[in-house]
Design an enzyme around this catalytic site. Structure first.
Site, PDB file in Angstrom:
ATOM      1  N   HIS A   1       4.845  -0.019  19.394  1.00  0.00           N
ATOM      2  CA  HIS A   1       3.891   0.463  18.380  1.00  0.00           C
ATOM      3  C   HIS A   1       4.058   1.972  18.140  1.00  0.00           C
ATOM      4  O   HIS A   1       3.148   2.764  18.413  1.00  0.00           O
ATOM      5  CB  HIS A   1       2.450   0.133  18.813  1.00  0.00           C
ATOM      6  CG  HIS A   1       1.476   0.137  17.665  1.00  0.00           C
ATOM      7  ND1 HIS A   1       0.339  -0.646  17.636  1.00  0.00           N
ATOM      8  CD2 HIS A   1       1.458   0.830  16.505  1.00  0.00           C
ATOM      9  CE1 HIS A   1      -0.320  -0.423  16.517  1.00  0.00           C
ATOM     10  NE2 HIS A   1       0.338   0.470  15.808  1.00  0.00           N
TER      11      HIS A   1
ATOM     12  N   GLY B   1       0.860  -1.190   0.000  1.00  0.00           N
ATOM     13  CA  GLY B   1       0.000   0.000   0.000  1.00  0.00           C
ATOM     14  C   GLY B   1       0.893   1.235   0.000  1.00  0.00           C
ATOM     15  O   GLY B   1       2.055   1.183  -0.407  1.00  0.00           O
TER      16      GLY B   1
ATOM     17  N   ARG C   1       0.134  -5.151  12.034  1.00  0.00           N
ATOM     18  CA  ARG C   1      -0.617  -5.490  13.227  1.00  0.00           C
ATOM     19  C   ARG C   1      -0.095  -6.823  13.763  1.00  0.00           C
ATOM     20  O   ARG C   1       0.219  -7.727  12.979  1.00  0.00           O
ATOM     21  CB  ARG C   1      -2.119  -5.625  12.925  1.00  0.00           C
ATOM     22  CG  ARG C   1      -2.832  -4.304  12.681  1.00  0.00           C
ATOM     23  CD  ARG C   1      -2.953  -3.460  13.955  1.00  0.00           C
ATOM     24  NE  ARG C   1      -3.687  -2.227  13.747  1.00  0.00           N
ATOM     25  CZ  ARG C   1      -3.141  -1.051  13.428  1.00  0.00           C
ATOM     26  NH1 ARG C   1      -1.837  -0.941  13.266  1.00  0.00           N
ATOM     27  NH2 ARG C   1      -3.899   0.025  13.283  1.00  0.00           N
TER      28      ARG C   1
ATOM     29  N   GLU D   1      -1.231  -5.731  23.137  1.00  0.00           N
ATOM     30  CA  GLU D   1      -0.438  -4.530  23.451  1.00  0.00           C
ATOM     31  C   GLU D   1      -1.029  -3.849  24.676  1.00  0.00           C
ATOM     32  O   GLU D   1      -2.254  -3.772  24.775  1.00  0.00           O
ATOM     33  CB  GLU D   1      -0.453  -3.588  22.249  1.00  0.00           C
ATOM     34  CG  GLU D   1       0.235  -4.220  21.044  1.00  0.00           C
ATOM     35  CD  GLU D   1       0.234  -3.329  19.809  1.00  0.00           C
ATOM     36  OE1 GLU D   1      -0.219  -2.172  19.891  1.00  0.00           O
ATOM     37  OE2 GLU D   1       0.688  -3.801  18.760  1.00  0.00           O
TER      38      GLU D   1
HETATM   39  C1  DGY Z   1      -2.006   3.094  12.345  1.00  0.00           C
HETATM   40  O1  DGY Z   1      -2.149   4.250  11.966  1.00  0.00           O
HETATM   41  O2  DGY Z   1      -2.753   2.178  11.994  1.00  0.00           O
HETATM   42  C2  DGY Z   1      -0.865   2.826  13.263  1.00  0.00           C
HETATM   43  O3  DGY Z   1      -0.766   1.529  13.647  1.00  0.00           O
HETATM   44  C3  DGY Z   1      -0.908   3.774  14.433  1.00  0.00           C
HETATM   45  O4  DGY Z   1      -0.330   4.927  13.964  1.00  0.00           O
END
Ligand code: DGY
Length: 320
Positions: A286, A156, A238, A267
């Site tokens: 994260h 992406g 993720r 998390e």
């Molecule tokens: C997102 O934007 O999905 C990230 O994991 C947090 O910034």
């Protein structure tokens, strides 16, 4: 009467100020602690909009509790914490924060790749722990990055931004994605491969896939078995895209070389977690999009989305 917006975490007053002309704000007054579920459901009852984080589960119970809600703005590009189907059924618009965090997240992903390959965190700790006595030929020797093959799973916006960085390191770019990406192929010479073939060929396997039913535990025992023994695995998407038990075994048995992880199944991950305890992992809390500038841009985009929808305009970055 102005519409009411509930913000699920304390955000800077100076960012909120310009929007007070259009809406009234209520806010959970902690910067670090997520809003408790019962408070969220209570607050959702009579507000028109919610600005939430990925720490909140915005599910069908939430939408049932939220009587007159029109819009939820998620301060993240990922929106796996939101039941988008339930939002649709309740007529609630959902927005996210794409684009504004692309380059920052790509910077972190590449930094994590380099830190893992070159054992940067371990090396800094080596001095702090008073262990450095001599220069030695293979002291803290890592793996080269320059010229190695990168395999990006999930091409992406962030995947493409990581690929641009990799091309500056003369890395041949392999990728796997739901659909072919002409721009990446033409501009960066990126080569599309089937998932299993990418795992076999890449020196660095980088996960940037969104979490969906198809990508849940995509990186499982079979996936790690196919990677090179010298492969480094990086996850900046993720945690749930990975079978963490299988990753732990692969790292412990040196089936793969190392892993750099910015995200985890649960998390915050505990410092005692087996993955954190390994000597061939670099674990981060994260922080993909965590630069001051980008976090402010994300908040602004959420507020722009909320006030647009509540003012009767189309959302800027809706989730479809
Ligand atoms: C997102 O934007 O999905 C990230 O994991 C947090 O910034």
């Amino acid at each position: 009467m102005k519409p009411v917006i509930y913000v699920t975490r304390k955000i800077p007053e100076e960012l909120l100020q310009p929007y007070k002309e259009y809406a009234e704000f209520r806010m959970w007054e902690s910067e670090t602690e997520p809003v408790p579920r019962d408070v969220l459901l209570k607050e959702a009852k009579d507000v028109d909009g919610v600005l939430c984080l990925l720490t909140e589960q915005i599910d069908s119970d939430f939408f049932r509790a939220a009587g007159k809600l029109k819009v939820v703005a998620n301060m993240a590009v990922g929106f796996d914490n939101i039941d988008v189907q339930a939002a649709k059924e309740h007529g609630v618009v959902v927005t996210n924060t794409p684009d504004v965090l692309t380059e920052t997240t790509a910077d972190l992903t590449f930094a994590l790749l380099m830190a893992t390959a070159r054992r940067i965190v371990e090396a800094a700790d080596y001095i702090r722990d008073g262990k450095w006595e001599n220069w030695a030929p293979y002291l803290l020797a890592g793996a080269d990055v320059y010229g190695k093959k990168i395999g990006i799973v999930g091409m992406g916006r962030i995947g493409e931004a990581v690929a641009r960085r990799a091309s500056g390191f003369n890395m041949p770019i392999l990728y796997h994605n739901r659909s072919r990406k002409d721009t990446a192929e033409q501009e960066l010479g990126a080569k599309y491969l089937e998932f299993n073939q990418l795992l076999k060929e890449a020196d660095f396997v980088v996960s940037l896939v969104p979490l969906t039913n198809e990508t849940k535990q995509l990186f499982n025992k079979e996936a790690f078995q196919q990677m090179k023994e010298s492969a480094v695995f990086i996850n900046a998407s993720r945690g749930t895209t990975v079978d963490e038990g299988a990753l732990y075994d692969a790292l412990l048995n040196r089936q793969i070389r190392a892993a750099g992880l910015d995200v985890f199944e649960r998390e915050p991950i505990s410092p005692d977690h087996p993955l954190v305890q390994l000597d061939n992992t670099v674990c981060l809390p994260h922080i993909g999009s965590a630069s001051e500038e980008t976090r402010s841009r994300m908040i602004n985009l959420c507020l722009d989305n909320l006030t647009a929808v509540l003012g009767g305009d189309a959302p800027i970055t809706p989730v479809h």
